[in-house]
Design a protein around this motif. Structure first.
Motif, PDB file in Angstrom:
ATOM      1  N   ILE A 348       0.973  -1.268   0.282  1.00 42.24           N
ATOM      2  CA  ILE A 348       0.075   0.028  -0.079  1.00 42.24           C
ATOM      3  C   ILE A 348       0.953   1.201  -0.024  1.00 42.24           C
ATOM      4  O   ILE A 348       0.681   2.143  -0.808  1.00 42.24           O
ATOM      5  N   GLN A 349       2.015   1.270   1.013  1.00 38.63           N
ATOM      6  CA  GLN A 349       2.912   2.393   0.871  1.00 38.63           C
ATOM      7  C   GLN A 349       3.488   2.732  -0.665  1.00 38.63           C
ATOM      8  O   GLN A 349       3.627   3.663  -1.046  1.00 38.63           O
ATOM      9  N   ALA A 350       3.862   1.489  -1.301  1.00 41.61           N
ATOM     10  CA  ALA A 350       4.385   1.569  -2.658  1.00 41.61           C
ATOM     11  C   ALA A 350       3.482   2.361  -3.475  1.00 41.61           C
ATOM     12  O   ALA A 350       3.925   3.321  -4.320  1.00 41.61           O
ATOM     13  N   VAL A 351       2.161   1.797  -3.343  1.00 40.83           N
ATOM     14  CA  VAL A 351       1.156   2.659  -4.157  1.00 40.83           C
ATOM     15  C   VAL A 351       0.793   3.790  -3.944  1.00 40.83           C
ATOM     16  O   VAL A 351       0.831   4.671  -4.847  1.00 40.83           O
ATOM     17  N   LEU A 352       0.876   4.187  -2.619  1.00 34.74           N
ATOM     18  CA  LEU A 352       0.740   5.847  -2.501  1.00 34.74           C
ATOM     19  C   LEU A 352       1.998   6.392  -2.760  1.00 34.74           C
ATOM     20  O   LEU A 352       1.695   7.687  -3.524  1.00 34.74           O
ATOM     21  N   ILE A 353       3.194   6.025  -2.449  1.00 40.30           N
ATOM     22  CA  ILE A 353       4.295   6.880  -2.905  1.00 40.30           C
ATOM     23  C   ILE A 353       4.281   7.047  -4.511  1.00 40.30           C
ATOM     24  O   ILE A 353       4.702   8.038  -5.056  1.00 40.30           O
ATOM     25  N   GLY A 354       3.905   5.803  -5.205  1.00 45.78           N
ATOM     26  CA  GLY A 354       3.935   5.819  -6.813  1.00 45.78           C
ATOM     27  C   GLY A 354       2.893   7.002  -7.066  1.00 45.78           C
ATOM     28  O   GLY A 354       3.168   7.782  -8.121  1.00 45.78           O
ATOM     29  N   ASN A 355       1.753   6.978  -6.628  1.00 46.53           N
ATOM     30  CA  ASN A 355       0.792   8.225  -6.903  1.00 46.53           C
ATOM     31  C   ASN A 355       1.362   9.403  -6.561  1.00 46.53           C
ATOM     32  O   ASN A 355       1.143  10.438  -7.127  1.00 46.53           O
ATOM     33  N   LEU A 356       2.255   9.756  -5.491  1.00 47.23           N
ATOM     34  CA  LEU A 356       2.755  10.983  -5.177  1.00 47.23           C
ATOM     35  C   LEU A 356       3.748  11.402  -6.349  1.00 47.23           C
ATOM     36  O   LEU A 356       3.707  12.431  -6.711  1.00 47.23           O
ATOM     37  N   PHE A 357       4.683  10.441  -6.703  1.00 44.42           N
ATOM     38  CA  PHE A 357       5.328  10.955  -7.905  1.00 44.42           C
ATOM     39  C   PHE A 357       4.764  11.001  -9.259  1.00 44.42           C
ATOM     40  O   PHE A 357       5.211  12.065  -9.874  1.00 44.42           O
ATOM     41  N   LEU A 358       3.727  10.457  -9.595  1.00 42.90           N
ATOM     42  CA  LEU A 358       3.006  10.680 -10.738  1.00 42.90           C
ATOM     43  C   LEU A 358       2.209  12.155 -10.472  1.00 42.90           C
ATOM     44  O   LEU A 358       2.363  12.818 -11.499  1.00 42.90           O
ATOM     45  N   ALA A 359       1.628  12.204  -9.263  1.00 45.32           N
ATOM     46  CA  ALA A 359       0.974  13.743  -9.228  1.00 45.32           C
ATOM     47  C   ALA A 359       2.153  14.678  -9.082  1.00 45.32           C
ATOM     48  O   ALA A 359       1.790  15.753  -9.697  1.00 45.32           O
ATOM     49  N   ALA A 360       3.326  14.511  -8.503  1.00 47.11           N
ATOM     50  CA  ALA A 360       4.384  15.556  -8.669  1.00 47.11           C
ATOM     51  C   ALA A 360       4.738  15.836  -9.926  1.00 47.11           C
ATOM     52  O   ALA A 360       4.861  16.877 -10.440  1.00 47.11           O
ATOM     53  N   ASN A 361       4.843  14.930 -10.905  1.00 51.58           N
ATOM     54  CA  ASN A 361       5.528  14.978 -12.227  1.00 51.58           C
ATOM     55  C   ASN A 361       4.321  15.681 -13.029  1.00 51.58           C
ATOM     56  O   ASN A 361       4.621  16.479 -13.883  1.00 51.58           O
ATOM     57  N   TYR A 362       3.209  15.157 -12.911  1.00 50.59           N
ATOM     58  CA  TYR A 362       1.968  15.734 -13.587  1.00 50.59           C
ATOM     59  C   TYR A 362       1.848  17.389 -13.512  1.00 50.59           C
ATOM     60  O   TYR A 362       1.581  18.146 -14.217  1.00 50.59           O
ATOM     61  N   TYR A 363       1.828  17.566 -12.221  1.00 49.45           N
ATOM     62  CA  TYR A 363       2.096  19.238 -11.811  1.00 49.45           C
ATOM     63  C   TYR A 363       3.215  19.838 -12.384  1.00 49.45           C
ATOM     64  O   TYR A 363       2.917  21.209 -12.983  1.00 49.45           O
ATOM     65  N   LEU A 364       4.126  19.305 -12.487  1.00 49.91           N
ATOM     66  CA  LEU A 364       5.303  20.046 -13.219  1.00 49.91           C
ATOM     67  C   LEU A 364       5.122  20.264 -14.777  1.00 49.91           C
ATOM     68  O   LEU A 364       5.293  21.042 -15.167  1.00 49.91           O
TER      69      LEU A 364
END
Length: 633
Positions: A348-364
Motif C-alpha cells: 500500500i505504501q508503494a502504491v501511495l508513493i507511486g501516486n505521489l510521484f505521478l502527481a508531482a510530475n503531472y503538476y510540473l
C-alpha cells in the motif's frame, strides 16, 4: 429611486420593531405553557408519618447494620492501581491512536511551516523582493490556530494516557521525568517566538524578525527531538535493566532509533507542511475572482509544492536508514516489518508513493504551460511517463500473492514464477531510485522551460549532465540486477551505493545547471495563474495522499511492538494486546485523516477571515453609499 430607498428604510424599521415584539410574545407563551404543565402535573410527595412517631422495625435495623458493615469493609480495602481502563465505544487503543495521530499531524504542520516561511523570508530579505515577504507572512498566517489545536490535542492525549493506561504512563514518566521540565519550558518559548514572530511582522528590524523566526525553528525542533526520545524508547529501549529499572536516562534518550527517526521526521514534516500549504494555496486559487489573486496563489502553490517535493525526494533514504537501525537492534522487528504481518502494508505504501510521484510530475508538466510560446522540452515527457509507470509497477508488485489452492499449484508456489522476482528488495530499491531520478529530471525540464543557455560551454555542460544522469541510472540498475546473485547481507549493503550515486547525481547536475543557465535568454515570460484548474486538485490530492501515508507508516512503526508497550520490557496485558488487521488499521487511519482535513479546513477558513473587511468599516461604507445615493436622488 427615492421611493425604493424610503420603502427599504421603512421595511428595516418594521423588522427592527417586530423582532423584539415577537421575542416577548414567544417568551410569555413559554412561561404560560410551563405554568400550565407544572400546575397539572407537579409531583406531590406522599404523606409520611414523622420519624419520631414510628417504631424501629427489625428490617430498618438490618439495613443500618448492612450499611455500617459495607462502610467498614470499604475503609479496610487497600488502594490498588488500575493497569487499564476502557474507553467507551471504540476502545482505549483506537481512542489513543486517533488523538495521538491528530496531535502529531498538527505538530508536524506547526513545525514545518515556520521552516520554509523563514527560508522564504530570508530570500526576500536578500533579494529585496517584497513578494517573498508577503508570501512568508501568508504562510505564517496558518500557524496561530494550528498551534492552539496542537496544544489542545497534546493535552487531551496526555490526560487520556493517564486515565486509560495509568501503569504504563507512570513507568514512562519514571524513566523520562528529567526531560519534562525542559519540554514544558521549550513549549513556552515556542509560544513566545511564534506569536512574536507573527504579530511582529513589519514592526521589528528585518534582522531582529529573522532572529525570532530562527528561534522559533530551533525551539520547535528541540521539542520534536525530546518527544521522539519517548516514542523510540518504546521500540528500541536502552539504558534500563532486564526488569525495566532505569540505569541511564541519557542512554534511554539516545537509544538505537532516536537519531534516524529525528532525521526521518524532520524531512517528512517539511514535505508534509509544504504539501498542506500548497493545498491551502490551491483552495484560495479555486476561490479567486481576479487574475491577480489567481496569479498570487498559483505562485504560492508552486512554492509550497516545490518545498514538499524537494523534501520528499531524499525521504526514502532516511527511511532506509531507520529500517537499517531497526534491523540492527532486532532482526525479529525487521523481519516482522518487511516480511511478516506488515509486509502487505508496504505494498500500500508503494502504491501511495507511486501516486505521489505521478502527481508531482503531472503538476510540473502542467506548469510548463505557464510559459509563453512553444515548449520543445515537452516532447520528452512521454519518455519520463513510461519510466515512471514501469517503476511504479515494479515497486507495487508483491513477492507473495494471495491466491486459491489451484492458483498456487499452477504457479508452483505462493510467488509468481516470473513476477515474483520483482517483489524482492533488489527490484524495489532499483525502482524507487529510478523514480527519484526521473522526478528530478522533470523538475530540470520545468526549470529550463522558456530559457536558452548562452554560456560558451553550454554544449559541454548539457553533455556532462546527460552523462552523469546516465551513469547514475546504470549504476542503480546494475547493482539491482547484481543483487539477485549474492546473499541477503550483501544485497542489503548494495542499497548504499545505489542511494549514494543518485544523491551525487542530483547534487552535481544541480550545481552545473545553476551556472549553465546564469544569464540565460528567455523565450517567453511566466504567466502565473495561467494553469489548468485541475492542477489545483492535484495539489490537494498530494496533501491528502501524503497525510494518509504518514498515518499508515506511523502505524507500522508503532505496531511493530505488537504485544509490548516497551519492546521486550513492559508487556501489554490489556484486551487490545493484538495486531489489528490491515483493513481495520486502514479504516482507523482513513477516519483520522478525514478528521484532520475537516479541522485544517476550519484553519483555512479562519485564516481567510484575515482578508475580509471589518464589519463596522463595511457597515459605515454602506451607510455612506446609501446617503450619497439619497442626496443625488
Amino acid at each position: 429611486m427615492t421611493n425604493g430607498i424610503m420603502n427599504g428604510a421603512m421595511n428595516r424599521r418594521v423588522l427592527i420593531l417586530l423582532g423584539p415584539v415577537a421575542g416577548i410574545v414567544m417568551f410569555l407563551g413559554v412561561v404560560w405553557m410551563a405554568s400550565v404543565f407544572v400546575g397539572h402535573n407537579e409531583y406531590k410527595e406522599p404523606y409520611r408519618a414523622p420519624a419520631a412517631t414510628a417504631d424501629a422495625t427489625p428490617r430498618a435495623e438490618g439495613v443500618a447494620a448492612e450499611k455500617a458493615a459495607a462502610e467498614t469493609k470499604a475503609k479496610a480495602t487497600p488502594y490498588t492501581e488500575a493497569e487499564y481502563r476502557r474507553f467507551p465505544g471504540v476502545g482505549s487503543r483506537v481512542a489513543i491512536w486517533s488523538v495521538a495521530q491528530l496531535h502529531l499531524l498538527f505538530a508536524a504542520f506547526v513545525l514545518a511551516v515556520p521552516m520554509f516561511a523563514f527560508i522564504i523570508e530570508v530570500i526576500g530579505y536578500k533579494t529585496g523582493d517584497e513578494r517573498y515577504d508577503r508570501l512568508a507572512h501568508e504562510f505564517t498566517n496558518l500557524l496561530s490556530v494550528s498551534f492552539s489545536l496542537t496544544a489542545t490535542f497534546g493535552a487531551f492525549l496526555t490526560f487520556m494516557l493517564i486515565i486509560l493506561y495509568p501503569k504504563f504512563t507512570n513507568y514512562l514518566m519514571s524513566v523520562f521525568s528529567p526531560t519534562f521540565l525542559p519540554y514544558v519550558l521549550l513549549f513556552f518559548f515556542e509560544a513566545f517566538f511564534l506569536y512574536t514572530y507573527y504579530y511582529g511582522w513589519g514592526k521589528f528590524h528585518p534582522l531582529v524578525h529573522l532572529g525570532l523566526g530562527l528561534g522559533l525553528n530551533v525551539v520547535g525542533t528541540a521539542i520534536m527531538m525530546i518527544a521522539n526520545a519517548w516514542l523510540t524508547f518504546m521500540m528500541s529501549p536502552r539504558g534500563i535493566s532486564d526488569t525495566g529499572a532505569v540505569l541511564s536516562v541519557r542512554d534511554a534518550i539516545f537509544n538505537y532509533t532516536w537519531l534516524p527517526i529525528n532525521v526521518h521526521r524532520f524531512i517528512a514534516n517539511i514535505a508534509f507542511g509544504g504539501s498542506v500549504a500548497a493545498a491551502y494555496a490551491a483552495f484560495k486559487f479555486l476561490q479567486a475572482e481576479t487574475d491577480e489573486e489567481r496569479a498570487h496563489y498559483d505562485w504560492m502553490g508552486y512554492i509550497g509544492n516545490f518545498v514538499a517535493i524537494s523534501a520528499f525526494l531524499p525521504l526514502p533514504f532516511a527511511g532506509y536508514w531507520l529500517a537499517k537501525e531497526i534491523y540492527a537492534f532486532s532482526q525479529t522487528l525487521g523481519l516482522t516489518m518487511m516480511g511478516g504481518a506488515f509486509s502487505w502494508l508496504f505494498i500500500i505504501q508503494a502504491v501511495l508513493i507511486g501516486n505521489l510521484f505521478l502527481a508531482a510530475n503531472y503538476y510540473l508538466w502542467l506548469g510548463m504551460g505557464r510559459v509563453e510560446g512553444v515548449q520543445p522540452l515537452q516532447k520528452f515527457i512521454k519518455y519520463l511517463l513510461i519510466g515512471i509507470t514501469l517503476c511504479f509497477a515494479v515497486w507495487a508488485t508483491p513477492r507473495s500473492i494471495i491466491a486459491t489452492v489451484s492458483e498456487i499449484r499452477a504457479m508452483g508456489g505462493s510467488a509468481h514464477p516470473i513476477l515474483g522476482y520483482l517483489g524482492v528488495m533488489s527490484a524495489k530499491n532499483t525502482a524507487v531510485n529510478i523514480l527519484i531520478l526521473t522526478t528530478f529530471m522533470s523538475f530540470l525540464l520545468y526549470r529550463r522551460t522558456g530559457k536558452v543557455a548562452t554560456v560558451a560551454w553550454a554544449k559541454i555542460g548539457h553533455a556532462a549532465q546527460l552523462a552523469i544522469f546516465a551513469t547514475a541510472a546504470f549504476i542503480v540498475i546494475f547493482l539491482g540486477v547484481y543483487g539477485y546473485f549474492v546473499e541477503a547481507t550483501v544485497r542489503i549493503r548494495l542499497s548504499v551505493p545505489q542511494v549514494s550515486s543518485v544523491l551525487m547525481a542530483m547534487v552535481s547536475i544541480t550545481a552545473i545547471d545553476v551556472f549553465l543557465f546564469r544569464g540565460a535568454t528567455r523565450t517567453g515570460e511566466v504567466r502565473w495563474g495561467r494553469i489548468p484548474r485541475i492542477s489545483q486538485y492535484v495539489l490537494i490530492f498530494i496533501a491528502v495522499t501524503f497525510t494518509w501515508l504518514m498515518g499508515l507508516m506511523g502505524y507500522v512503526r508503532s505496531g511493530l511492538r505488537q504485544h509490548w508497550h516497551v519492546y521486550g520490557v513492559v508487556r501489554d496485558t490489556s484486551p487490545d494486546a493484538f495486531t489489528p488487521t490491515l483493513g481495520f488499521a486502514t479504516k482507523v487511519v482513513s477516519v483520522t485523516v478525514l478528521e484532520f482535513f475537516l479541522l485544517i479546513g476550519v484553519v483555512f477558513w479562519i485564516a481567510s477571515l484575515h482578508d475580509r473587511p471589518d464589519f463596522q468599516r463595511q457597515a459605515k461604507t454602506t451607510r455612506r453609499t446609501g446617503a450619497h445615493e439619497a442626496e443625488l436622488t
